[in-house]
Design a protein around this motif. Structure first.
Motif, PDB file in Angstrom:
ATOM      1  N   TYR A  63      -4.462 -28.399 -21.658  1.00  0.00           N
ATOM      2  CA  TYR A  63      -3.640 -28.142 -20.360  1.00  0.00           C
ATOM      3  C   TYR A  63      -4.478 -28.026 -19.213  1.00  0.00           C
ATOM      4  CZ  TYR A  63       0.251 -25.784 -22.851  1.00  0.00           C
ATOM      5  OH  TYR A  63       1.636 -25.836 -23.811  1.00  0.00           O
ATOM      6  N   SER A  96      -4.796 -31.759 -18.386  1.00  0.00           N
ATOM      7  CA  SER A  96      -3.600 -32.331 -17.827  1.00  0.00           C
ATOM      8  C   SER A  96      -3.188 -31.763 -16.178  1.00  0.00           C
ATOM      9  CB  SER A  96      -2.511 -32.260 -18.599  1.00  0.00           C
ATOM     10  OG  SER A  96      -2.666 -33.009 -19.738  1.00  0.00           O
ATOM     11  N   TYR A  97      -3.306 -30.426 -16.072  1.00  0.00           N
ATOM     12  CA  TYR A  97      -3.024 -29.805 -14.944  1.00  0.00           C
ATOM     13  C   TYR A  97      -3.991 -29.171 -14.251  1.00  0.00           C
ATOM     14  CZ  TYR A  97       1.091 -30.414 -18.199  1.00  0.00           C
ATOM     15  OH  TYR A  97       1.830 -30.991 -19.149  1.00  0.00           O
ATOM     16  N   ASN A 103       6.103 -24.693 -12.419  1.00  0.00           N
ATOM     17  CA  ASN A 103       6.472 -25.800 -13.278  1.00  0.00           C
ATOM     18  C   ASN A 103       5.825 -25.477 -14.562  1.00  0.00           C
ATOM     19  OD1 ASN A 103       7.401 -27.613 -11.301  1.00  0.00           O
ATOM     20  ND2 ASN A 103       5.593 -28.850 -10.908  1.00  0.00           N
ATOM     21  N   TYR A 148       7.856 -26.959 -17.585  1.00  0.00           N
ATOM     22  CA  TYR A 148       7.912 -28.289 -17.985  1.00  0.00           C
ATOM     23  C   TYR A 148       6.659 -28.724 -18.460  1.00  0.00           C
ATOM     24  CZ  TYR A 148      11.538 -28.470 -14.480  1.00  0.00           C
ATOM     25  OH  TYR A 148      12.767 -28.223 -13.834  1.00  0.00           O
ATOM     26  N   TYR A 149       5.483 -28.112 -18.367  1.00  0.00           N
ATOM     27  CA  TYR A 149       4.200 -28.247 -18.776  1.00  0.00           C
ATOM     28  C   TYR A 149       4.097 -27.882 -20.404  1.00  0.00           C
ATOM     29  CZ  TYR A 149       2.634 -28.243 -13.911  1.00  0.00           C
ATOM     30  OH  TYR A 149       2.270 -28.680 -12.515  1.00  0.00           O
ATOM     31  N   GLU A 158       6.162 -30.358 -22.244  1.00  0.00           N
ATOM     32  CA  GLU A 158       5.142 -31.574 -22.320  1.00  0.00           C
ATOM     33  C   GLU A 158       4.227 -31.495 -23.382  1.00  0.00           C
ATOM     34  OE1 GLU A 158       2.995 -34.097 -18.900  1.00  0.00           O
ATOM     35  OE2 GLU A 158       4.824 -33.237 -18.502  1.00  0.00           O
ATOM     36  N   LYS A 159       3.526 -30.453 -23.386  1.00  0.00           N
ATOM     37  CA  LYS A 159       2.349 -30.229 -24.469  1.00  0.00           C
ATOM     38  C   LYS A 159       2.812 -29.896 -25.961  1.00  0.00           C
ATOM     39  CE  LYS A 159      -0.998 -31.465 -21.560  1.00  0.00           C
ATOM     40  NZ  LYS A 159      -1.306 -32.774 -22.144  1.00  0.00           N
ATOM     41  N   GLN A 202       4.511 -31.392 -28.083  1.00  0.00           N
ATOM     42  CA  GLN A 202       4.439 -32.566 -28.915  1.00  0.00           C
ATOM     43  C   GLN A 202       3.171 -32.483 -29.661  1.00  0.00           C
ATOM     44  OE1 GLN A 202       6.198 -36.325 -28.224  1.00  0.00           O
ATOM     45  NE2 GLN A 202       4.338 -37.349 -28.539  1.00  0.00           N
ATOM     46  N   HIS A 217       6.778 -41.369 -26.874  1.00  0.00           N
ATOM     47  CA  HIS A 217       7.352 -39.880 -26.852  1.00  0.00           C
ATOM     48  C   HIS A 217       8.279 -39.812 -28.132  1.00  0.00           C
ATOM     49  CE1 HIS A 217       9.479 -36.643 -24.854  1.00  0.00           C
ATOM     50  NE2 HIS A 217      10.709 -36.981 -25.458  1.00  0.00           N
TER      51      HIS A 217
END
Length: 382
Positions: free
Chosen positions: A98, A101-102, A233, A236-237, A240-241, A243, A314
């Motif tokens: 995390y 990525s962010y 957000n 959404y984060y 996304e993580k 997976q 994906h």
């Protein structure tokens, strides 16, 4: 049962050195850690010294830019020692990504170096006493006040909670947002922050050495610079993580299935009944043949997903399938293997007893298996 197409020569060298390290530094002490209900910090530091914490991190922050294959190897080898080491995998491949990525450049410079040495242990706080799978319903709030956020709320079932130096907290920066998920943000809270308390360590059925606790935020003042990514957000984060989080769990659980089969095969070859090894009885042979087949199917599926994930594909639907199927398989394998151990399987000194306890939670955390089936069905257009 590893797939040689996934791993190159460097990967195999890395696995051998990690295995040797764990046999020396973890295996002899693991039962003690289970009894003490924690993995000591000095072990985290030894992992860090050898480069086994977040090796994928960029070189400029102290990492080695390793590919996901190295994470797979670390996850598998840790689980072969015991499921209670899973908090290290969470730190390596769930929480710190995390930040990668962010996070801002300043956040990365601040948190990556100690996360690589074992001086900083991380956690992610999603679940609350009244909120589990439905993340958009979290009640923890973070209300802006000048250049700070004021956090109030309670989290539970937090892996690495007691030891955590850095916690990514899922909270509502806009409790009135419609739809609710648009009000969710991720805020990093550091140990020692005023108003941040660690609650009691929770007593669990299994994974005893993996510390799990409640976290409490009472008018906890966090600088705005600790916001991860953009306000609103967070949901959404998380999506996304998830997976990678679920894939990491499937990988570790697959390794656990393989380990349970291995110890049971060894046991039935030695244990005698009615004048011959119980491995010679048809029932034993059939049970082991069935388990070996299903475990091999799991391995083939997991390796395919590792390959696709490394290629940036994906594969949320397939990962959801693997997560529920392999964690269910682990429970079945644990039950069958314990049965084949007879009375000894029920004794704590036999590894299968610990494995039996440890695998039960797999179908619950990282999204329950029922949620996995919902995701699959939704993605089938149902």
């Amino acid at each position: 049962m590893q797939d040689h197409k996934l791993f190159n020569k460097e990967h195999h060298i890395f696995r051998r050195s990690l295995r040797k390290f764990l046999e020396k530094e973890a295996l002899p002490y693991f039962e003690q850690w289970e009894e003490e209900k924690c993995i000591p910090r000095k072990f985290w530091k030894k992992m860090g010294e050898q480069g086994y914490l977040c090796p994928w991190v960029d070189e400029k922050y102290g990492g080695i830019n390793a590919d996901f294959g190295y994470s797979v190897i670390i996850g598998e080898e840790l689980d072969k020692i015991g499921g209670g080491l899973g908090g290290i995998g969470l730190h390596n491949d769930v929480v710190m990504p995390y930040i990668d990525s962010y996070g801002t450049e300043e956040q990365k410079k601040r948190w990556f170096p100690p996360a690589l040495t074992g001086d900083l242990i991380s956690a992610v706080a999603m679940t609350e006493p009244g909120t589990g799978s439905d993340l958009q319903a979290v009640k923890t709030t973070a209300i802006r006040d000048g250049d700070s956020y004021i956090l109030n709320g309670e989290k539970t079932f937090i892996t690495n909670g007691i030891h955590s130096d850095l916690v990514i907290v899922v909270c509502k920066t806009d409790p009135q947002a419609e739809p609710a998920y648009k009000g969710v943000s991720l805020i990093v809270v550091e140990d020692g922050t005023s108003g941040f308390k660690k609650g009691k360590q929770l007593k669990k059925v299994g994974l005893h050495s993996n510390d799990t606790s409640e976290l409490i935020f009472e008018d906890c003042r966090v600088p705005v610079t600790n916001l991860l990514g953009e306000e609103g957000n967070g949901f959404y984060y998380l999506m996304e993580k998830l997976q990678q989080e679920r894939l990491v769990l499937a990988i570790a659980t697959q390794a656990s299935c393989e380990r349970m089969l291995e110890i049971t095969i060894n046991y039935v070859k030695q244990r005698e009944a009615f004048g011959r090894p119980i491995g010679k009885f048809q029932n034993t042979r059939f049970k082991l043949a069935e388990m070996a087949t299903e475990i091999q199917i799991g391995r083939t599926f997991v390796n395919d997903l590792i390959s696709k994930h490394m290629n940036g594909e994906h594969v949320v639907t397939e990962v959801s399938m693997a997560k529920w199927w392999i964690t269910d398989l682990a429970k079945k394998v644990a039950t069958e293997c314990m049965q084949l151990h007879g009375g000894y399987g029920f004794m704590e000194e036999y590894e299968i007893a610990r494995r039996f306890r440890d695998v039960q939670v797999g179908s619950i955390y990282a999204g329950t298996n029922e949620i996995m089936k919902q995701i699959i069905a939704k993605n089938m257009g149902l």
